[in-house]
Scaffold this motif. Structure first.
Motif, PDB file in Angstrom:
ATOM      1  N   VAL A 101      47.329  40.778  36.405  1.00  0.00           N
ATOM      2  CA  VAL A 101      48.766  40.555  36.309  1.00  0.00           C
ATOM      3  C   VAL A 101      49.553  41.860  36.374  1.00  0.00           C
ATOM      4  CG1 VAL A 101      48.938  40.537  33.774  1.00  0.00           C
ATOM      5  CG2 VAL A 101      50.502  39.141  35.128  1.00  0.00           C
ATOM      6  N   ASN A 102      48.966  42.938  35.830  1.00  0.00           N
ATOM      7  CA  ASN A 102      49.655  44.233  35.799  1.00  0.00           C
ATOM      8  C   ASN A 102      49.282  45.099  37.003  1.00  0.00           C
ATOM      9  OD1 ASN A 102      47.033  44.317  34.725  1.00  0.00           O
ATOM     10  ND2 ASN A 102      47.420  46.266  33.722  1.00  0.00           N
ATOM     11  N   ASP A 103      48.655  44.512  38.025  1.00  0.00           N
ATOM     12  CA  ASP A 103      48.209  45.247  39.203  1.00  0.00           C
ATOM     13  C   ASP A 103      47.425  46.501  38.810  1.00  0.00           C
ATOM     14  OD1 ASP A 103      47.808  45.814  41.837  1.00  0.00           O
ATOM     15  OD2 ASP A 103      49.738  46.809  42.120  1.00  0.00           O
ATOM     16  N   PRO A 104      46.301  46.307  38.092  1.00  0.00           N
ATOM     17  CA  PRO A 104      45.594  47.464  37.515  1.00  0.00           C
ATOM     18  C   PRO A 104      44.846  48.282  38.564  1.00  0.00           C
ATOM     19  CG  PRO A 104      44.325  45.460  37.177  1.00  0.00           C
ATOM     20  CD  PRO A 104      45.626  45.035  37.820  1.00  0.00           C
ATOM     21  N   ASP A 105      44.541  49.528  38.201  1.00  0.00           N
ATOM     22  CA  ASP A 105      43.720  50.380  39.070  1.00  0.00           C
ATOM     23  C   ASP A 105      42.235  50.131  38.815  1.00  0.00           C
ATOM     24  OD1 ASP A 105      45.985  51.614  40.122  1.00  0.00           O
ATOM     25  OD2 ASP A 105      46.111  52.937  38.378  1.00  0.00           O
ATOM     26  N   ILE A 106      41.928  49.814  37.553  1.00  0.00           N
ATOM     27  CA  ILE A 106      40.524  49.564  37.183  1.00  0.00           C
ATOM     28  C   ILE A 106      40.418  48.176  36.568  1.00  0.00           C
ATOM     29  CG2 ILE A 106      38.566  50.328  35.787  1.00  0.00           C
ATOM     30  CD1 ILE A 106      39.710  53.037  35.620  1.00  0.00           C
ATOM     31  N   ILE A 107      39.363  47.454  36.918  1.00  0.00           N
ATOM     32  CA  ILE A 107      39.122  46.162  36.299  1.00  0.00           C
ATOM     33  C   ILE A 107      37.756  46.184  35.624  1.00  0.00           C
ATOM     34  CG2 ILE A 107      38.972  43.674  36.679  1.00  0.00           C
ATOM     35  CD1 ILE A 107      40.540  44.831  39.469  1.00  0.00           C
ATOM     36  N   PHE A 108      37.760  45.871  34.343  1.00  0.00           N
ATOM     37  CA  PHE A 108      36.520  45.753  33.571  1.00  0.00           C
ATOM     38  C   PHE A 108      36.108  44.287  33.578  1.00  0.00           C
ATOM     39  CE2 PHE A 108      36.051  49.649  30.798  1.00  0.00           C
ATOM     40  CZ  PHE A 108      37.024  50.389  31.413  1.00  0.00           C
ATOM     41  N   LEU A 109      34.858  44.019  33.928  1.00  0.00           N
ATOM     42  CA  LEU A 109      34.391  42.634  33.945  1.00  0.00           C
ATOM     43  C   LEU A 109      33.105  42.533  33.139  1.00  0.00           C
ATOM     44  CD1 LEU A 109      34.981  43.270  37.483  1.00  0.00           C
ATOM     45  CD2 LEU A 109      35.703  40.954  36.915  1.00  0.00           C
ATOM     46  N   ASP A 110      33.172  41.816  32.027  1.00  0.00           N
ATOM     47  CA  ASP A 110      31.998  41.679  31.164  1.00  0.00           C
ATOM     48  C   ASP A 110      31.334  40.334  31.457  1.00  0.00           C
ATOM     49  OD1 ASP A 110      30.119  42.195  29.277  1.00  0.00           O
ATOM     50  OD2 ASP A 110      31.485  42.235  27.559  1.00  0.00           O
ATOM     51  N   LEU A 162      32.527  32.227  44.858  1.00  0.00           N
ATOM     52  CA  LEU A 162      33.966  32.449  44.998  1.00  0.00           C
ATOM     53  C   LEU A 162      34.397  33.688  44.215  1.00  0.00           C
ATOM     54  CD1 LEU A 162      36.630  31.606  46.158  1.00  0.00           C
ATOM     55  CD2 LEU A 162      36.887  29.934  44.317  1.00  0.00           C
ATOM     56  N   ILE A 163      33.868  33.835  42.998  1.00  0.00           N
ATOM     57  CA  ILE A 163      34.184  35.031  42.206  1.00  0.00           C
ATOM     58  C   ILE A 163      33.713  36.289  42.947  1.00  0.00           C
ATOM     59  CG2 ILE A 163      33.638  36.309  40.083  1.00  0.00           C
ATOM     60  CD1 ILE A 163      35.346  34.161  39.177  1.00  0.00           C
ATOM     61  N   TRP A 164      32.510  36.249  43.494  1.00  0.00           N
ATOM     62  CA  TRP A 164      31.999  37.416  44.227  1.00  0.00           C
ATOM     63  C   TRP A 164      32.912  37.784  45.380  1.00  0.00           C
ATOM     64  CZ3 TRP A 164      26.244  35.422  44.647  1.00  0.00           C
ATOM     65  CH2 TRP A 164      25.627  35.594  43.395  1.00  0.00           C
ATOM     66  N   GLN A 165      33.333  36.753  46.096  1.00  0.00           N
ATOM     67  CA  GLN A 165      34.219  36.992  47.237  1.00  0.00           C
ATOM     68  C   GLN A 165      35.499  37.697  46.773  1.00  0.00           C
ATOM     69  OE1 GLN A 165      34.910  33.324  49.358  1.00  0.00           O
ATOM     70  NE2 GLN A 165      36.776  34.177  50.237  1.00  0.00           N
ATOM     71  N   ARG A 166      36.031  37.201  45.651  1.00  0.00           N
ATOM     72  CA  ARG A 166      37.259  37.805  45.122  1.00  0.00           C
ATOM     73  C   ARG A 166      37.026  39.250  44.693  1.00  0.00           C
ATOM     74  NH1 ARG A 166      39.522  34.547  47.848  1.00  0.00           N
ATOM     75  NH2 ARG A 166      40.695  32.785  46.990  1.00  0.00           N
ATOM     76  N   LEU A 167      35.893  39.507  44.083  1.00  0.00           N
ATOM     77  CA  LEU A 167      35.617  40.869  43.618  1.00  0.00           C
ATOM     78  C   LEU A 167      35.469  41.811  44.810  1.00  0.00           C
ATOM     79  CD1 LEU A 167      33.244  40.274  40.558  1.00  0.00           C
ATOM     80  CD2 LEU A 167      35.731  40.508  40.630  1.00  0.00           C
ATOM     81  N   ARG A 168      34.869  41.301  45.894  1.00  0.00           N
ATOM     82  CA  ARG A 168      34.753  42.138  47.097  1.00  0.00           C
ATOM     83  C   ARG A 168      36.138  42.432  47.665  1.00  0.00           C
ATOM     84  NH1 ARG A 168      31.102  38.651  49.049  1.00  0.00           N
ATOM     85  NH2 ARG A 168      29.032  39.029  48.223  1.00  0.00           N
ATOM     86  N   GLU A 169      37.016  41.442  47.620  1.00  0.00           N
ATOM     87  CA  GLU A 169      38.380  41.671  48.095  1.00  0.00           C
ATOM     88  C   GLU A 169      39.066  42.769  47.283  1.00  0.00           C
ATOM     89  OE1 GLU A 169      38.901  36.989  49.064  1.00  0.00           O
ATOM     90  OE2 GLU A 169      40.686  37.997  48.312  1.00  0.00           O
ATOM     91  N   LEU A 170      38.811  42.753  45.995  1.00  0.00           N
ATOM     92  CA  LEU A 170      39.433  43.764  45.131  1.00  0.00           C
ATOM     93  C   LEU A 170      38.917  45.161  45.470  1.00  0.00           C
ATOM     94  CD1 LEU A 170      39.430  41.867  41.721  1.00  0.00           C
ATOM     95  CD2 LEU A 170      41.405  42.424  43.133  1.00  0.00           C
ATOM     96  N   THR A 171      37.613  45.272  45.677  1.00  0.00           N
ATOM     97  CA  THR A 171      37.080  46.592  46.059  1.00  0.00           C
ATOM     98  C   THR A 171      37.663  47.006  47.407  1.00  0.00           C
ATOM     99  OG1 THR A 171      35.040  45.305  45.890  1.00  0.00           O
ATOM    100  CG2 THR A 171      34.930  47.578  45.215  1.00  0.00           C
ATOM    101  N   ALA A 172      37.814  46.043  48.312  1.00  0.00           N
ATOM    102  CA  ALA A 172      38.389  46.370  49.620  1.00  0.00           C
ATOM    103  C   ALA A 172      39.820  46.901  49.488  1.00  0.00           C
ATOM    104  CB  ALA A 172      38.369  45.142  50.521  1.00  0.00           C
ATOM    105  N   GLN A 173      40.518  46.424  48.442  1.00  0.00           N
ATOM    106  CA  GLN A 173      41.887  46.908  48.200  1.00  0.00           C
ATOM    107  C   GLN A 173      41.908  48.282  47.541  1.00  0.00           C
ATOM    108  OE1 GLN A 173      44.003  44.035  45.800  1.00  0.00           O
ATOM    109  NE2 GLN A 173      43.293  42.347  47.085  1.00  0.00           N
ATOM    110  N   GLY A 174      40.730  48.800  47.227  1.00  0.00           N
ATOM    111  CA  GLY A 174      40.673  50.123  46.617  1.00  0.00           C
ATOM    112  C   GLY A 174      40.644  50.118  45.099  1.00  0.00           C
TER     113      GLY A 174
END
Lengths: 261, 304
Positions: free
Chosen positions: B151-160, B173-185
């Motif tokens: 929501v805050n457009d973070p630079d780092i995402i912690f996923l436990d 689906l979650i994996w796909q989303r996480l790959r998209e996030l890495t692709a966004q930098g």
């Protein structure tokens, strides 16, 4: 390096969105909540006031109903804050893990605890206003001085929310709160002049009563509803504030310890 | 490449027990970094220390250039967290959960509302905007928790453990989303018990055990270094006996666990030919994977 559990609270305005969160939850059940706030004191006032009152023409210089009304303002606000701080607070901290979610944002535990106290006090404020409405609607008090019982309700709320949170910080489960209500809240209700004047108690119990916060609240509320200025009002306010500060600090230290495990 | 998370010589103990025992980690911007380890290895504690939720006994922590825990509040402004245990607000709708959470970051309601459609889209929850949390499936709740962390457009995402308890469709689906996030930098730091998840997603990963880092590298390098190219699993009655007599001859290294013999080989052909001739034993030939590395380094005993 380790964070000091005993450091003084660092307050910030970040408690505001937490208070707003609690308010938004409350809004969803507002109707039932308001009915509860009004019904509870009405049942006491009508039941005890008319029932017991018919045998007691006068108590402490007023009608029994009036005597009881002042006590009810205080005990009702005490109950509201206590239930909120204990049961709802525990649910948010432990059951729903709402606190965990909040603490992952730029909000700190100090903000979370402050928001709990202010929210519980807000519930007290609503309870206090509800009782006052009942008192007015029943035509028992017409003095404008009685309006001062509204800020008093807030203060009583702050005080009992803070003390109550100490229990929340120590509680292993909901069952634990029974002790607090049986051993602290109920005696407080009976010893602090809610139903009968403290002067009716044996001297030792009168001394106990004098250090309990609810007595100080009742000593402010009763004259106010009768249209008189309370005596020693500063002392009573100071005692309630002291309990608030003590409860806030101790509960915060205990929460810091609990949540760092 | 610049470091966004830096941990130096971290120590933490609870009740006299060392939970974190001298860990060093440096994570670069845009990296997906995995923390693996058996239960109780110190993964979640490491995350909590990095977020400044608990203080270390000693060591240095820096998150996005802010010293933690001293300046954790500033650092957390730019961080999103997907916790292990769901803690969505059950009284609120999907949209209200995002709105209320954004406010904790000091965002204006208009700002959060503006981000809302994209977040709901990302979570595949646009059609469930007003749904109550208890009516959502486990996968939906996880996706909402992920959207909430953004929501805050973070630079780092912690996923436990972001996919624990999800069915395969929901995990993918979650994996796909996480790959998209890495692709966004975005930089991702995740803990997981799923080795395939770590192998798929992580650029680099660390294996923790008893509060120490026992290995750190890219998944491929870890497999090459610790296991080799291929694995032949020989199982069934007689496998243990067979392994005692023959495995040493065909495999660089082998290991017997229960009724299965694991043979680690660079060239599987001679072993496969032998097994084929033998005919009695059942076997499975597969490429070496991260789970082999994990079990080699942390052992096969249960951790409870």
């Amino acid at each position: 390096m380790s964070m000091n559990h005993f450091s003084l609270p660092r307050l910030s305005v970040r408690f505001v969105p937490i208070w707003r969160r609690h308010f938004l939850v409350w809004k969803k059940v507002a109707a039932t909540s308001v009915i509860g706030h009004i019904a509870d004191p009405m049942i006491y006032l009508l039941g005890l006031g008319y029932g017991l009152g018919s045998f007691l023409p006068e108590m402490g210089g007023t009608s029994y109903m009036m005597f009881l009304a002042a006590g009810t303002v205080c005990y009702s606000t005490m109950n509201s804050a206590s239930f909120e701080a204990l049961y709802s607070g525990f649910s948010r901290m432990h059951e729903q893990r709402t606190w965990d979610a909040i603490l992952n944002t730029p909000v700190t535990l100090d903000d979370v605890v402050l928001a709990e106290i202010l929210w519980a006090a807000s519930k007290s404020l609503m309870a206090g206003v509800a009782v006052l409405l009942v008192v007015w609607l029943m035509g028992m008090s017409h003095t404008l001085l009685s309006l001062w019982s509204i800020p008093l309700a807030l203060l009583v709320g702050l005080c009992f929310a803070s003390i109550g949170l100490i229990m929340t910080a120590l509680a292993p489960s909901y069952d634990f709160f029974m002790y607090y209500f049986t051993l602290v809240i109920t005696p407080m209700m009976l010893l602090c002049g809610v139903f009968f004047p403290v002067t009716q108690l044996p001297p030792l119990l009168q001394e106990v009563s004098a250090i309990l916060p609810l007595s100080h609240a009742v000593d402010i509320a009763r004259p106010l509803l009768n249209g008189q200025l309370p005596a020693h009002v500063m002392t009573h306010v100071a005692v309630l504030l002291l309990y608030t500060v003590f409860g806030f600090y101790v509960s915060l230290v205990l929460f810091r310890r609990r949540l760092s495990r | 490449m610049s470091g966004v998370i830096s941990v130096k010589n971290l120590h933490k103990s609870y009740a006299g027990q060392n939970v974190i025992n001298g860990i060093d980690i440096a994570i670069n911007k845009g990296e997906c970094y995995g923390l693996l380890g058996p239960n109780g290895a110190g993964k979640t504690t490491t995350l909590r220390l990095m977020l400044g939720l608990i203080g270390p006994d000693s060591g240095e922590l820096s998150l996005l250039g802010h010293a933690v825990p001293g300046h954790a509040r500033e650092a957390r402004l730019r961080v999103g967290v997907v916790p292990q245990i769901d803690n969505l607000d059950p009284d609120f709708s999907v949209a209200e959960n995002l709105l209320v959470y954004g406010r904790y970051f000091g965002m204006a309601d208009s700002e959060i509302e503006a981000r809302m459609p994209a977040l709901l889209e990302f979570a595949n929850l646009a059609h469930r905007r007003d749904a109550k949390i208890p009516t959502l499936s486990g996968g939906m709740k996880r996706r909402l928790t992920l959207a909430r962390a953004l929501v805050n457009d973070p630079d780092i995402i912690f996923l436990d453990e972001p996919t624990t308890g999800l069915d395969p469709q929901a995990r993918h689906l979650i994996w796909q989303r996480l790959r998209e996030l890495t692709a966004q930098g975005k930089t991702l730091l995740l803990t997981t018990h799923f080795m395939d998840e770590a192998e798929r997603l992580c650029h680099r990963l660390a294996i923790l055990d008893h509060g120490r880092m026992i290995a750190q590298d890219t998944p491929r390098a870890l497999i090459a270094q610790h296991i080799g190219a291929q694995v032949v699993e020989v199982f069934g009655e007689g496998a243990a006996e067979w392994a005692q007599q023959h495995a040493g001859h065909y495999a660089q290294r082998h290991e017997v666990s229960g009724e299965t013999a694991f043979c680690y080989v660079d060239d599987a052909q001679p072993l496969l030919a032998h097994l084929h001739e033998n005919g009695e034993l059942r076997y499975l030939h597969r490429p070496a994977n991260l789970e082999d590395v994990f079990l080699k380094l942390t052992g096969r005993e249960m951790r409870e």
